[in-house]
Design an enzyme around this catalytic site. Structure first.
Site, PDB file in Angstrom:
ATOM      1  N   TYR C 137       0.880  -1.174   0.000  1.00 17.08           N
ATOM      2  CA  TYR C 137       0.000   0.000   0.000  1.00 17.08           C
ATOM      3  C   TYR C 137       0.920   1.226   0.000  1.00 17.08           C
ATOM      4  O   TYR C 137       1.611   1.476   0.975  1.00 17.08           O
ATOM      5  CB  TYR C 137      -0.829  -0.056   1.278  1.00 17.08           C
ATOM      6  CG  TYR C 137      -2.025   0.871   1.403  1.00 17.08           C
ATOM      7  CD1 TYR C 137      -2.342   1.824   0.451  1.00 17.08           C
ATOM      8  CD2 TYR C 137      -2.852   0.777   2.520  1.00 17.08           C
ATOM      9  CE1 TYR C 137      -3.444   2.643   0.600  1.00 17.08           C
ATOM     10  CE2 TYR C 137      -3.970   1.597   2.677  1.00 17.08           C
ATOM     11  CZ  TYR C 137      -4.254   2.531   1.720  1.00 17.08           C
ATOM     12  OH  TYR C 137      -5.347   3.352   1.875  1.00 17.08           O
ATOM     13  N   LYS C 165      -1.177  -1.418  -4.221  1.00 18.20           N
ATOM     14  CA  LYS C 165      -2.240  -0.434  -4.259  1.00 18.20           C
ATOM     15  C   LYS C 165      -1.564   0.918  -4.134  1.00 18.20           C
ATOM     16  O   LYS C 165      -1.014   1.255  -3.082  1.00 18.20           O
ATOM     17  CB  LYS C 165      -3.221  -0.647  -3.100  1.00 18.20           C
ATOM     18  CG  LYS C 165      -4.503   0.172  -3.262  1.00 18.20           C
ATOM     19  CD  LYS C 165      -4.682   1.179  -2.156  1.00 18.20           C
ATOM     20  CE  LYS C 165      -5.728   2.197  -2.525  1.00 18.20           C
ATOM     21  NZ  LYS C 165      -6.081   3.064  -1.408  1.00 18.20           N
TER      22      LYS C 165
END
Lengths: 310, 310, 310, 310
Positions: C137, C165
């Site tokens: 992330y 992500k």
């Protein structure tokens, strides 16, 4: 005085130097010819890639005079007027327009801490004192402020700004200016240009008018080709061309980060590439940048070879 | 050419402007007289508090010429040579030394991204081209780089730097330079000056040679008194005087942060205070700074009154 | 255990709260149904938009249990395991996987200052201790470090990471991961997801596998429609849909910046919109976020109306 | 419940780990004995130097229980309750106070972007839910927000905060809290503590109540000696002692910055020093920190020898 929106590729022109750090005018003009032959639609001198921050005033003026005289109106010459605050910028505006620039490119105030209200005030005063259109230069990595989209749009609507050159890397904010300028009835002829040379295809797909890629010094044909592919709707081919250019851009990392900053590495690589390609006579960069080592230059050559440019 | 270590209070001299933003030389000289009468031991013109970042070259030169001629050697005049990179700084060095400066004060490169090796290279080239001593100016809030203590000490040992003006606010790093310079056999006559006007007593207790407080424009007597108290060992009285000056310094916050940046507020407050005290004719600040409102100026007056200065 | 590349829209699911700041499970499940009805292809719980940073461990677990049980394998449930460093993250991994998560989403270390070597070490240890795939992330606005593309690619090649992500907003760096993952023989099944909800069309054009847009809580149909338009090559219609969503996204600015931070404003707006649309019972946000005022909520309603969502 | 102002040296206690990264309780208690023998007046467990950011909840609780039981009220035990936002911090507050902590130390919210109004709201909610006094922890390097002095003073005046532990390095802002707390009639018993271990003498001269130096793990006697010298007015001897400790602090730089971050280097050096001095059994640091190499540990030994500690 207005510009119709600038389109196509408008490279920030490198400033070739002699070994003793004077402007090498013959090399500069050869570089201009190389760019024009590559199909560029304008020239941006005295930008960051041009080492404007390193050039004393007399060298800045010489660059503009030489280039403007050489192209003599065939294509527009934009010139950076890079300095800390309003009065100093206005001195550069006077100098570069006297030397023949068709538009000036101006950042937010820097060194001094600033504020959106002061940024707006700055551009209003610069535009009031400029005989040519003013293009805002959004370069947070240098000036440590991001131009707020709403300030840019307000200044565009008021006729203060004729365009934006966005090198912030923030494509979402860039889009906000793009759509805001397109949808605002009071804004016409405003040029929205991206300096993010690794996502030009994306910026054009969003509606950018033109591009200002530093790497186009090395490979103007590639950027011009991609621009045309984008405009003709060949997006997959444009993407492939962009990816080839992204790989070529890897050259900016050749400099050892233990020995130099990222600017020395990037500018050094562009100039080394231009030297290896035979466009300029000497790859010297301005002080206090650290020169690339022979090994690092050799790695630049490998990037050129891989891209089919040697 | 060398300086014996600079000591005492060396204020960064404000640059009074006329309503149309020309240098107000009579006010500038009255300000100099006010500072000299306050007991300062040197003058620093063209620093950040002087709005150097805002003054075009001709105004910068006029400031140095006027002040140097006025004091004519009675006390040293240090001049900022504030610009982005080496060649541009050298032009300012030539200009301010021709105008009479006894030393130049130079920051790390800015706008261009930099690196410790490039900072060292920058100072070496500037010193090689300067006819007067070079003092490093550590001002991360403006240049977005902190001068590394080891780089400063290396340059001091090599005779490149004659001093440091530290406005970083980082007293631990300042101490590292102080003790490093004191304990290094090869470093002599190096002036370690603090620009942190709220902790001058602390900096002097650590061994600082002198101080460069912007607020000393408004109250030179206060800073000179504190300096003497520190040197005579009256630390509790020095602390009380410093705390009085800290309260006075609160004036820098009078500007509405929704309407202007912290620089506009601070410089505006100093100039308003000098105007209210009758030292200068006009409190105007340079563009694009936002002027204080009448209410904000009134609050400056209250700070002066509370400090016994009106 | 591997994931085939995740595609389509995988919204970071808001966490509805009751007025006394307990998880409102019925509202959460209604929100999940609303998203599934909108056509999303996965759910990301305990992300930043989910207020994961605000939820104590028991609430985090309740969220995952409730959602995983509700969807019972119909679509993948990704869960954030958001904490400062390795051992703490591993505790969250154990908790959310016990509760039914199909993959975990993990940031670089934060609070502690970090280094690329430590980031790599962190992901290697987390992956070694995780029974489900680990997705990196990239959220510099929260963790104050940008995941270096070369570190991500090295970890992908070694099978440590199953996806990325990217909420950095840096599309050029995102592209570097995208093309690197595509061209590296050793990398298969790696999911490259963008969290930049304002440039989803651009990210998909570059080759992104899927998208994780916070605004999809409010308008899942819009993001799913855009995703399909992109995949079918209707780029102009996709752009129009993205621009409609960009306008809707303006709701995140309704909160007065003098009174609250940008997070309070954005999360507050999303929850207000879900409340106004009848999806959740209460728009409360977790402490210490500042609630929107009635006027600010009314402005959210106007954004919904303008987008045809009320 | 109130604390009289905390004074003297209150070290942030390192957390010794076994080779498999469990809390080494016998070593921890030997370290506590070493600190108590050195004359410290309190203990701060679960601070940044304690690797609180790295310890899972069960280890955090074990540390507090072990230390609180061991000192059983002889001197106050402060415990960090380090987490991102209010509800999560309150869980830690409950845990550490159940384990015996006499006060909790709490940062501004982090990971989530914050705002002064949210910081105030955060501390008010934490204090409302805490059975023991709350001390604010100003650590911008970790949480990326500086606690505003006016917010701290407002919370002190309202009885929300019992003290401040300032590790910002900004002595001018620290002074603002110090003098504000001293001069405000409504503020009593507020402890102003500095965590800036290199300028303790300066902070005490300004009026700080006590100090929280990480390096006091290695040399508690030195910091206690300096504290006493400051209080008895022997400022020159205090300065000499501080300078000796500054030289010792150089050990935090032994780690190669190409291989690890500054935290790995600093915590690694403190633990290596404690191991070399025979206080703890194992110098291991928590994941994902990079361990020091044998050469780097040897350099730690040289710092100890130079300071007369081996």
């Amino acid at each position: 005085m207005t510009l119709t929106p600038l389109t196509g590729v408008i490279p920030p022109v490198c400033t070739p130097l002699t070994p003793d750090r004077e402007v090498d005018v013959p090399s500069l003009l050869r570089l201009v010819d190389h760019l024009v032959a590559g199909g560029v639609s304008g020239l941006f001198v005295l930008g960051s890639t041009s080492e404007a921050a390193y050039l004393p005033d007399r060298q800045r003026r010489l660059v503009v005079e030489s280039v403007a005289a050489h192209v003599s109106g065939q294509l527009p010459v934009l010139a950076g007027a890079i300095d800390m605050t309003t009065a100093r910028v206005l001195d550069h505006v006077a100098s570069v327009t006297a030397a023949g620039a068709d538009a000036v490119v101006v950042t937010a105030p820097f060194y001094a801490r600033t504020h959106p209200a002061e940024i707006a005030r700055h551009y209003r005063a610069v535009a009031a004192g400029s005989p040519v259109p003013v293009i805002a230069y959004d370069l947070p990595v240098a000036v440590h402020t991001k131009l707020p989209a709403d300030v840019v749009l307000e200044l565009a609507a008021d006729g203060v700004l004729a365009g934006l050159k966005d090198s912030s890397g923030d494509l979402a904010a860039f889009r906000q200016v793009l759509t805001g300028a397109r949808d605002h009835q009071g804004i016409t002829g405003f040029s929205v240009l991206t300096g993010s040379e690794l996502i030009v295809d994306a910026a054009l797909a969003l509606g950018a008018d033109g591009t200002v890629p530093g790497l186009a010094n090395v490979d103007p044909h590639g950027y011009v080709r991609m621009d045309r592919l984008c405009r003709s709707g060949d997006r997959e081919e444009a993407r492939a061309e962009q990816e080839r250019l992204c790989a070529l851009f890897g050259m900016v990392t050749v400099g050892d980060p233990a020995r130099m900053g990222p600017g020395s590495s990037a500018i050094g690589a562009f100039k080394a590439a231009l030297h290896l390609r035979g466009v300029i006579d000497c790859p010297a960069t301005a002080e206090p940048q650290v020169p690339l080592s022979p090994d690092e230059v050799e790695r630049v050559g490998k990037y050129l070879a891989a891209a089919g440019l040697l």
